[in-house]
Scaffold this motif. Structure first.
Motif, PDB file in Angstrom:
ATOM      1  N   SER A  83       0.817  -1.205   0.000  1.00  0.00           N
ATOM      2  CA  SER A  83       0.000   0.000   0.000  1.00  0.00           C
ATOM      3  C   SER A  83       0.856   1.263   0.000  1.00  0.00           C
ATOM      4  O   SER A  83       1.879   1.339   0.696  1.00  0.00           O
ATOM      5  CB  SER A  83      -0.928   0.027   1.220  1.00  0.00           C
ATOM      6  OG  SER A  83      -1.653   1.242   1.275  1.00  0.00           O
ATOM      7  N   THR A 119      -0.799   4.127   0.713  1.00  0.00           N
ATOM      8  CA  THR A 119      -1.601   5.061   1.507  1.00  0.00           C
ATOM      9  C   THR A 119      -1.926   4.577   2.909  1.00  0.00           C
ATOM     10  O   THR A 119      -2.329   5.382   3.757  1.00  0.00           O
ATOM     11  CB  THR A 119      -2.938   5.357   0.778  1.00  0.00           C
ATOM     12  OG1 THR A 119      -3.643   4.123   0.549  1.00  0.00           O
ATOM     13  CG2 THR A 119      -2.673   6.051  -0.560  1.00  0.00           C
ATOM     14  N   LYS A 120      -1.784   3.292   3.194  1.00  0.00           N
ATOM     15  CA  LYS A 120      -2.118   2.739   4.509  1.00  0.00           C
ATOM     16  C   LYS A 120      -0.877   2.120   5.157  1.00  0.00           C
ATOM     17  O   LYS A 120      -0.365   1.095   4.695  1.00  0.00           O
ATOM     18  CB  LYS A 120      -3.204   1.667   4.370  1.00  0.00           C
ATOM     19  CG  LYS A 120      -4.519   2.166   3.789  1.00  0.00           C
ATOM     20  CD  LYS A 120      -5.259   3.070   4.780  1.00  0.00           C
ATOM     21  CE  LYS A 120      -6.640   3.449   4.222  1.00  0.00           C
ATOM     22  NZ  LYS A 120      -7.409   4.285   5.168  1.00  0.00           N
ATOM     23  N   ASP A 150       1.481   0.255   8.183  1.00  0.00           N
ATOM     24  CA  ASP A 150       1.319  -0.714   9.271  1.00  0.00           C
ATOM     25  C   ASP A 150       1.832  -0.095  10.562  1.00  0.00           C
ATOM     26  O   ASP A 150       2.100   1.116  10.638  1.00  0.00           O
ATOM     27  CB  ASP A 150       2.046  -2.027   8.938  1.00  0.00           C
ATOM     28  CG  ASP A 150       3.548  -1.839   8.740  1.00  0.00           C
ATOM     29  OD1 ASP A 150       4.086  -0.776   9.143  1.00  0.00           O
ATOM     30  OD2 ASP A 150       4.187  -2.747   8.183  1.00  0.00           O
ATOM     31  N   GLY A 173       4.166   0.803   4.363  1.00  0.00           N
ATOM     32  CA  GLY A 173       2.948   0.429   3.674  1.00  0.00           C
ATOM     33  C   GLY A 173       2.565  -1.008   3.947  1.00  0.00           C
ATOM     34  O   GLY A 173       3.412  -1.914   3.958  1.00  0.00           O
ATOM     35  N   LYS A 174       1.270  -1.236   4.186  1.00  0.00           N
ATOM     36  CA  LYS A 174       0.799  -2.585   4.464  1.00  0.00           C
ATOM     37  C   LYS A 174       1.045  -3.502   3.275  1.00  0.00           C
ATOM     38  O   LYS A 174       0.906  -3.094   2.117  1.00  0.00           O
ATOM     39  CB  LYS A 174      -0.689  -2.557   4.793  1.00  0.00           C
ATOM     40  CG  LYS A 174      -1.007  -1.943   6.148  1.00  0.00           C
ATOM     41  CD  LYS A 174      -2.494  -2.070   6.461  1.00  0.00           C
ATOM     42  CE  LYS A 174      -2.800  -1.562   7.869  1.00  0.00           C
ATOM     43  NZ  LYS A 174      -4.239  -1.704   8.189  1.00  0.00           N
ATOM     44  N   ASP A 189     -10.053  -2.363   0.049  1.00  0.00           N
ATOM     45  CA  ASP A 189      -9.713  -0.952  -0.143  1.00  0.00           C
ATOM     46  C   ASP A 189      -9.753  -0.179   1.169  1.00  0.00           C
ATOM     47  O   ASP A 189      -8.882   0.660   1.435  1.00  0.00           O
ATOM     48  CB  ASP A 189     -10.678  -0.324  -1.157  1.00  0.00           C
ATOM     49  CG  ASP A 189     -10.413   1.155  -1.350  1.00  0.00           C
ATOM     50  OD1 ASP A 189      -9.310   1.487  -1.814  1.00  0.00           O
ATOM     51  OD2 ASP A 189     -11.296   1.977  -1.027  1.00  0.00           O
ATOM     52  N   GLU A 233      -9.151  -1.170   4.185  1.00  0.00           N
ATOM     53  CA  GLU A 233      -8.037  -1.517   5.073  1.00  0.00           C
ATOM     54  C   GLU A 233      -6.677  -1.273   4.427  1.00  0.00           C
ATOM     55  O   GLU A 233      -5.711  -0.882   5.097  1.00  0.00           O
ATOM     56  CB  GLU A 233      -8.137  -2.981   5.491  1.00  0.00           C
ATOM     57  CG  GLU A 233      -7.015  -3.440   6.416  1.00  0.00           C
ATOM     58  CD  GLU A 233      -7.094  -4.922   6.726  1.00  0.00           C
ATOM     59  OE1 GLU A 233      -6.110  -5.456   7.264  1.00  0.00           O
ATOM     60  OE2 GLU A 233      -8.146  -5.545   6.427  1.00  0.00           O
ATOM     61  N   MET A 234      -6.589  -1.462   3.086  1.00  0.00           N
ATOM     62  CA  MET A 234      -5.286  -1.451   2.408  1.00  0.00           C
ATOM     63  C   MET A 234      -5.034  -0.193   1.579  1.00  0.00           C
ATOM     64  O   MET A 234      -3.890   0.107   1.245  1.00  0.00           O
ATOM     65  CB  MET A 234      -5.170  -2.675   1.499  1.00  0.00           C
ATOM     66  CG  MET A 234      -5.339  -4.003   2.225  1.00  0.00           C
ATOM     67  SD  MET A 234      -4.041  -4.303   3.454  1.00  0.00           S
ATOM     68  CE  MET A 234      -2.632  -4.561   2.377  1.00  0.00           C
ATOM     69  N   GLY A 235      -6.075   0.557   1.212  1.00  0.00           N
ATOM     70  CA  GLY A 235      -5.876   1.773   0.438  1.00  0.00           C
ATOM     71  C   GLY A 235      -5.518   1.492  -1.001  1.00  0.00           C
ATOM     72  O   GLY A 235      -6.029   0.557  -1.620  1.00  0.00           O
ATOM     73  N   PRO A 238       4.028   5.919   3.546  1.00  0.00           N
ATOM     74  CA  PRO A 238       4.155   4.460   3.662  1.00  0.00           C
ATOM     75  C   PRO A 238       5.198   3.840   2.725  1.00  0.00           C
ATOM     76  O   PRO A 238       5.592   2.686   2.932  1.00  0.00           O
ATOM     77  CB  PRO A 238       2.749   3.967   3.295  1.00  0.00           C
ATOM     78  CG  PRO A 238       1.840   5.107   3.612  1.00  0.00           C
ATOM     79  CD  PRO A 238       2.637   6.316   3.251  1.00  0.00           C
TER      80      PRO A 238
END
Length: 612
Positions: free
Chosen positions: A67, A69-70, A72, A77-78, A110, A112-114, A181
């Motif tokens: 990701s 945008t999201k 961890d 990024g996740k 989307d 949760e992960m962006g 991220p």
């Protein structure tokens, strides 16, 4: 598409991807550049069959989206779930020759992960492949969004890498604008590319590190193949890519040579330029053809000298006809057999230069000599004459007085009524100066089979905008020692009798010096060698998402590859350059001496023209 495979995939709320890659045997540099591989493996390079590509199915290649945008808990990024290549796409309009496309689907929430901005890839096969692109579509809640990844990278078995291979989307960011991220991923990738400066580099490595030019010689083979290290205060030189090979036994500062010359793997892109083939072709000729030619012909035919112009002319009119049994010696070398033609006729026949196609004697004229000084291969040395007689920057305590022996009476009869001072003031006089850098090496060069002069040539700018040669000074070392200065003679234009032929020879010495300077300095040093440290620095310090990296990368393509091949076969000790150019074994050393005066800001226009 393989319906049996794709039916296993649940397509609900997943990101759809298209992966484009090429298999090793389509882009294998080694197989393409080997004599037998170029032709003998030609059949294996054509097309891709479904059967061969099924090896990619199953769980051979996996990808994880990351990701942008999201983050961890570590502010990275996740990372999404692992997913694998699915079916081959049988038709895709954008596919190039040898390319194959595969579908892939990623589970992606989307909320949760962006939005994805990078991905990991793992290759679990023993054979590497070339990854070109990944395109994502059907992004949840972003129906019109497509995300492109331009990869252009070799992917080896995952066990060869200390960290997973990562790629970023084809969007540029300055460091301060990079999505938070992705920042740590970007930093980690640059750290991987820098390496730790230890150990010998392997084929699959992607390490960009610096080293000096210490792998040109081969002192362990013979002392005559020892060469000084280029790089440092004594002989400064641009840095090359580090290979990490062990030192030679006789010189711990020099690196052992080997058939494998490491360069960062992605610099060895498979689509070879013609100069790559030329390098390998010339090496093959030097190693395989010339010994057989020497056995096949009278030794006098293959000397490195021409006895008369008729022998030179034969290279353009008839070439050399090979003995009828000659080609049988090349049965294991199909490429060379192809080069030499099946009938053995007119080997080494060259197309005549354009100027000779119009007039076979045009090359001997003063007009053509002057024209080529500006419009030929090396317009980089001629400059405005600012003092007369021309002086020298050589240390007079070591080399004596090297002020030119040209006199005003040599020039003024052809200045159209101007004095030398007036012509200099009006910017009418120019000099092609190949003197100072040659003098310290000239005695050693002339101790070999070749003979040369240091040269100075004065030109006059005519009213029609063309140049006219006025005088040539030829200088050689003093027989009693360097401290006595040179032995110099001045030659003036003449077009009849013995003087006419001597004038042509004087121009020939000038052209030889200019040609050597072109190849070793203007071309190799100032075009190839000086760019390599910029390639290395860019990859070490500018992330692939940096706009300057995107801007420069196309200009760097093949530079390190060509340079590594040059170190292997062209500029090495007793290589093609040393065997065929006047400077001989001192070729690279002399280019290092000239590099001392290299200034970055002087290289581009208009600075270069203003300086000269």
């Amino acid at each position: 598409m393989f319906s049996g495979v794709t039916s296993l995939v649940n397509r609900g709320h997943k990101i759809k991807g298209t992966v484009v890659l090429m298999r090793k045997n389509v882009l294998d540099v080694n197989s393409l550049t080997s004599a037998q591989g170029l032709i003998g493996q030609g059949v294996g390079l054509v097309g891709s069959t479904i059967d061969n590509l099924t090896a990619f199915l199953g769980r051979s290649v996996s990808l994880h989206l990351i990701s942008a945008t999201k983050p961890d808990e570590n502010w990275k990024g996740k990372v999404g779930k692992s997913t694998f290549l699915e079916g081959i796409i049988s038709s895709l309009p954008t596919l190039g020759a040898g390319q194959s496309a595969f579908t892939i689907h990623f589970e992606w929430d989307d909320g949760e992960m962006g939005i994805p901005g990078a991905f990991y890839i793992k290759n679990f096969m023993q054979t590497e492949f070339f990854l070109l692109t990944l395109t994502l579509e059907d992004i949840p809640n972003h129906p019109n969004l497509k995300i492109h990844f331009v990869c252009n990278s070799w992917i080896y078995n995952a066990k060869n890498y200390k960290t997973d291979r990562i790629f970023f989307s084809n969007k540029t960011y300055l460091p301060g604008d990079t999505p938070a991220p992705l920042v740590k991923y970007r930093e980690d990738e640059l750290e991987n590319l820098r390496g730790d400066g230890k150990g010998e580099r392997k084929e699959y490595d992607r390490i960009y590190d610096y080293d000096v030019y210490n792998d040109l010689g081969n002192p362990d083979s013979n002392e005559k193949y020892a060469r000084p290290v280029l790089g440092g205060s004594t002989l400064p030189y641009p840095r090359r890519g580090r290979t990490g090979r062990p030192p030679t036994n006789k010189d711990p500062k020099s690196e052992k040579r080997s058939d494998f010359v490491y360069l960062p793997r992605d610099e060895a892109f498979g689509h070879l330029k013609s100069s790559d083939f030329l390098t390998y072709g010339l090496k093959s000729v030097a190693q395989d053809v010339m010994p057989v030619l020497t056995d096949a012909f009278d030794a006098n035919i293959l000397t490195l000298e021409f006895d008369n112009f008729a022998e030179v002319d034969k290279l353009y009119t008839g070439g050399i006809t090979l003995p009828t049994n000659f080609l049988s010696k090349f049965s294991p070398l199909p490429v060379l057999k192809e080069i030499l033609r099946t009938d053995g006729e007119q080997f080494l026949k060259y197309p005549p230069p354009k100027v000779m196609q119009v007039n076979k004697s045009a090359w001997m004229t003063d007009e053509e000599f002057s024209r080529e000084t500006l419009a030929g291969v090396n317009p980089n040395v001629i400059k405005s004459l600012e003092e007369f007689p021309p002086g020298s920057k050589l240390d007079s305590k070591v080399y004596g007085d090297h002020t030119s022996t040209m006199k005003k009476e040599h020039l003024e009869p052809n200045l159209g009524g101007l004095t030398v001072e007036q012509a200099i003031e009006k910017k009418k006089l120019f000099i092609l100066d190949h003197h100072d850098y040659l003098i310290p090496y000239l005695r050693r060069i002339n101790s070999s089979k070749t003979k040369a002069y240091a040269t100075r040539t004065i030109f006059f700018l005519k009213d029609d905008g063309t140049l006219k040669p006025l005088a040539i000074e030829l200088s050689k070392p003093h027989p009693q020692g360097e401290e006595h200065g040179p032995v110099s003679d001045v030659y003036l234009p003449a077009h009849e009798g013995v003087e006419g032929y001597i004038w042509v020879l004087a121009k020939a010495y000038v052209v030889v010096n200019d040609s050597c300077y072109h190849q070793l300095v203007s071309h190799w040093l100032n075009t190839h060698a000086v760019v390599e440290p910029f390639v290395i620095a860019t990859n070490r310090h500018l992330s692939v998402v940096h706009p300057i990296n995107k801007l420069l990368s196309p200009h760097y393509r093949d530079t390190m590859n060509i340079n590594s091949l040059a170190r292997k076969a062209l500029i090495n000790a007793d290589g093609i350059i040393e065997q065929t150019f006047l400077w001989g074994r001192y070729a690279l050393e002399m280019s290092a001496v000239l590099y001392k005066d290299w200034v970055f800001l002087d290289q581009a226009l208009p600075n270069d023209l203003i300086k000269r």
